[in-house]
Design a protein around this motif. Structure first.
Motif, mmCIF file in Angstrom:
data_model
loop_
_atom_site.group_PDB
_atom_site.id
_atom_site.type_symbol
_atom_site.label_atom_id
_atom_site.label_comp_id
_atom_site.label_asym_id
_atom_site.label_seq_id
_atom_site.Cartn_x
_atom_site.Cartn_y
_atom_site.Cartn_z
ATOM 1 N N VAL A 289 32.813 37.155 27.893
ATOM 2 C CA VAL A 289 33.634 35.966 28.122
ATOM 3 C C VAL A 289 34.727 36.353 29.107
ATOM 4 O O VAL A 289 35.470 37.309 28.866
ATOM 5 C CB VAL A 289 34.257 35.442 26.813
ATOM 6 N N ARG A 290 34.790 35.640 30.205
ATOM 7 C CA ARG A 290 35.861 35.873 31.167
ATOM 8 C C ARG A 290 36.985 34.890 30.868
ATOM 9 O O ARG A 290 36.754 33.687 30.693
ATOM 10 C CB ARG A 290 35.354 35.690 32.595
ATOM 11 N N PHE A 291 38.199 35.403 30.796
ATOM 12 C CA PHE A 291 39.353 34.539 30.577
ATOM 13 C C PHE A 291 40.540 35.084 31.350
ATOM 14 O O PHE A 291 40.549 36.242 31.782
ATOM 15 C CB PHE A 291 39.673 34.389 29.083
ATOM 16 N N LYS A 292 41.509 34.243 31.525
ATOM 17 C CA LYS A 292 42.639 34.555 32.387
ATOM 18 C C LYS A 292 43.944 34.433 31.608
ATOM 19 O O LYS A 292 44.160 33.452 30.898
ATOM 20 C CB LYS A 292 42.651 33.608 33.587
ATOM 21 N N ILE A 293 44.791 35.431 31.738
ATOM 22 C CA ILE A 293 46.146 35.380 31.187
ATOM 23 C C ILE A 293 47.106 35.528 32.351
ATOM 24 O O ILE A 293 47.157 36.580 32.990
ATOM 25 C CB ILE A 293 46.391 36.488 30.152
ATOM 26 N N GLY A 294 47.833 34.470 32.655
ATOM 27 C CA GLY A 294 48.673 34.501 33.849
ATOM 28 C C GLY A 294 47.805 34.666 35.075
ATOM 29 O O GLY A 294 46.937 33.838 35.348
ATOM 30 N N THR A 295 47.981 35.760 35.800
ATOM 31 C CA THR A 295 47.184 36.028 37.002
ATOM 32 C C THR A 295 46.115 37.088 36.758
ATOM 33 O O THR A 295 45.434 37.499 37.696
ATOM 34 C CB THR A 295 48.100 36.488 38.146
ATOM 35 N N VAL A 296 45.963 37.546 35.531
ATOM 36 C CA VAL A 296 45.058 38.655 35.227
ATOM 37 C C VAL A 296 43.779 38.125 34.577
ATOM 38 O O VAL A 296 43.834 37.357 33.615
ATOM 39 C CB VAL A 296 45.715 39.681 34.295
ATOM 40 N N ILE A 297 42.626 38.548 35.090
ATOM 41 C CA ILE A 297 41.341 38.174 34.515
ATOM 42 C C ILE A 297 40.865 39.287 33.582
ATOM 43 O O ILE A 297 40.904 40.470 33.925
ATOM 44 C CB ILE A 297 40.300 37.903 35.614
ATOM 45 N N PHE A 298 40.419 38.877 32.404
ATOM 46 C CA PHE A 298 39.946 39.805 31.379
ATOM 47 C C PHE A 298 38.482 39.516 31.064
ATOM 48 O O PHE A 298 37.992 38.412 31.270
ATOM 49 C CB PHE A 298 40.750 39.630 30.086
ATOM 50 N N GLU A 299 37.825 40.530 30.533
ATOM 51 C CA GLU A 299 36.517 40.355 29.921
ATOM 52 C C GLU A 299 36.650 40.601 28.424
ATOM 53 O O GLU A 299 37.080 41.683 28.007
ATOM 54 C CB GLU A 299 35.497 41.342 30.494
ATOM 55 N N GLY A 300 36.318 39.588 27.619
ATOM 56 C CA GLY A 300 36.245 39.788 26.183
ATOM 57 C C GLY A 300 34.924 40.432 25.837
ATOM 58 O O GLY A 300 33.867 39.924 26.215
ATOM 59 N N ILE A 301 34.954 41.562 25.138
ATOM 60 C CA ILE A 301 33.743 42.346 24.912
ATOM 61 C C ILE A 301 33.190 42.109 23.511
ATOM 62 O O ILE A 301 32.075 41.641 23.328
ATOM 63 C CB ILE A 301 34.012 43.839 25.122
ATOM 64 N N ASN A 302 33.962 42.439 22.505
ATOM 65 C CA ASN A 302 33.524 42.276 21.121
ATOM 66 C C ASN A 302 34.721 42.414 20.196
ATOM 67 O O ASN A 302 35.807 42.796 20.631
ATOM 68 C CB ASN A 302 32.439 43.303 20.760
#
Length: 269
Positions: free
Chosen positions: A174-187
């Motif tokens: 799952v790709r999601f964004k916090i502010g200007t930072v993109i994260f990958e949710g893994i598990n």
């Protein structure tokens, strides 16, 4: 609007965290200063709550800018302060006396000492999840449950277990964004939730694990079917962050946006 309600970093692995208003992303994806120090025995093994009950009753305060750590034993008055760079032998001596065997205080400013090196990004949970799980145990307050779960970023203005949507099927992210930072949710991650001890009261809950198993069946049957929960200690979400995010800053109040589910783009960033 989902947003960052609080940020916590844990300067010494397995010890108390500190609340901060913002945190910088390292090239590794970890938050600067998070788990950057760790206590090890002579064999190089981490001294943590899983293997040493004394860790539960060791309290830490930490001044990030001055690099001063304060240590005290729970329910005692005296606190001992050490500069972690200039007084490393003194702090190691104090810790060795406390634990009853020789220990070293080691440091890694580049990556810290994450529990999962494949997902070294900040761990995430909703504030409501912490409150909900704490409510299952009459003598466990929200702050103690926060200490048990030890997540870095709490999401506000969302219901309990909202963070479950931040991890996908096994072959997706799952790709999601916090502010200007993109994260990958893994598990979902596995904090030390299943300890039956109430840290604050030094008492034991004989039915702690039974309550967790019951709530697992009651609240999260779909997640169990998806295979993510081999037991109900898996509450926080582990993440990865692309190297391009290095030096970016996550702030309290940053909006959280879910971008979508896909195959991992991590290697192509």
């Amino acid at each position: 609007m989902s947003y960052v309600a609080s940020i916590h970093i844990y300067p010494v692995k397995s010890l108390d965290g500190i609340a901060v208003s913002q945190a910088t992303i390292l090239a590794s994806g970890a938050l600067e200063g998070d788990r950057s120090l760790a206590i090890c025995d002579e064999a190089g093994e981490f001294v943590n709550t899983k293997g040493n009950n004394g860790v539960h009753f060791l309290r830490l305060s930490f001044d990030i800018k001055k690099r001063i750590a304060g240590l005290k034993i729970q329910d005692t008055e005296q606190e001992f302060f050490f500069h972690v760079d200039k007084e490393r032998p003194r702090i190691e001596s104090w810790l060795s006396n406390y634990f009853g065997f020789p220990v070293k205080l080691i440091e890694n400013l580049l990556t810290g000492f994450p529990q999962d090196t494949a997902a070294p990004g900040p761990s995430i949970i909703s504030t409501e999840t912490i409150g909900e799980v704490a409510s299952w145990f009459p003598r466990v307050c929200v702050n103690e449950m926060r200490h048990r779960l030890r997540a870095n970023i709490e999401i506000g203005d969302v219901p309990a277990f909202w963070e479950d949507q931040l991890f996908p099927q096994a072959d997706e992210i799952v790709r999601f964004k916090i502010g200007t930072v993109i994260f990958e949710g893994i598990n979902p991650g596995q904090p030390c939730l299943l300890s039956t001890r109430n840290y604050a009261a030094k008492e034991t809950y004989s039915n702690f694990k039974n309550i967790l198993r019951s709530k697992q069946k009651q609240i999260m049957p779909d997640l169990v079917k998806r295979g993510h929960f081999n037991h109900f200690s898996r509450l926080i979400v582990k993440t990865r962050v692309p190297p391009q995010a290095a030096e970016k800053i996550v702030h309290i109040g940053d909006e959280v946006q879910i971008l979508g589910v896909s195959k991992s783009l991590f290697n192509s960033w």
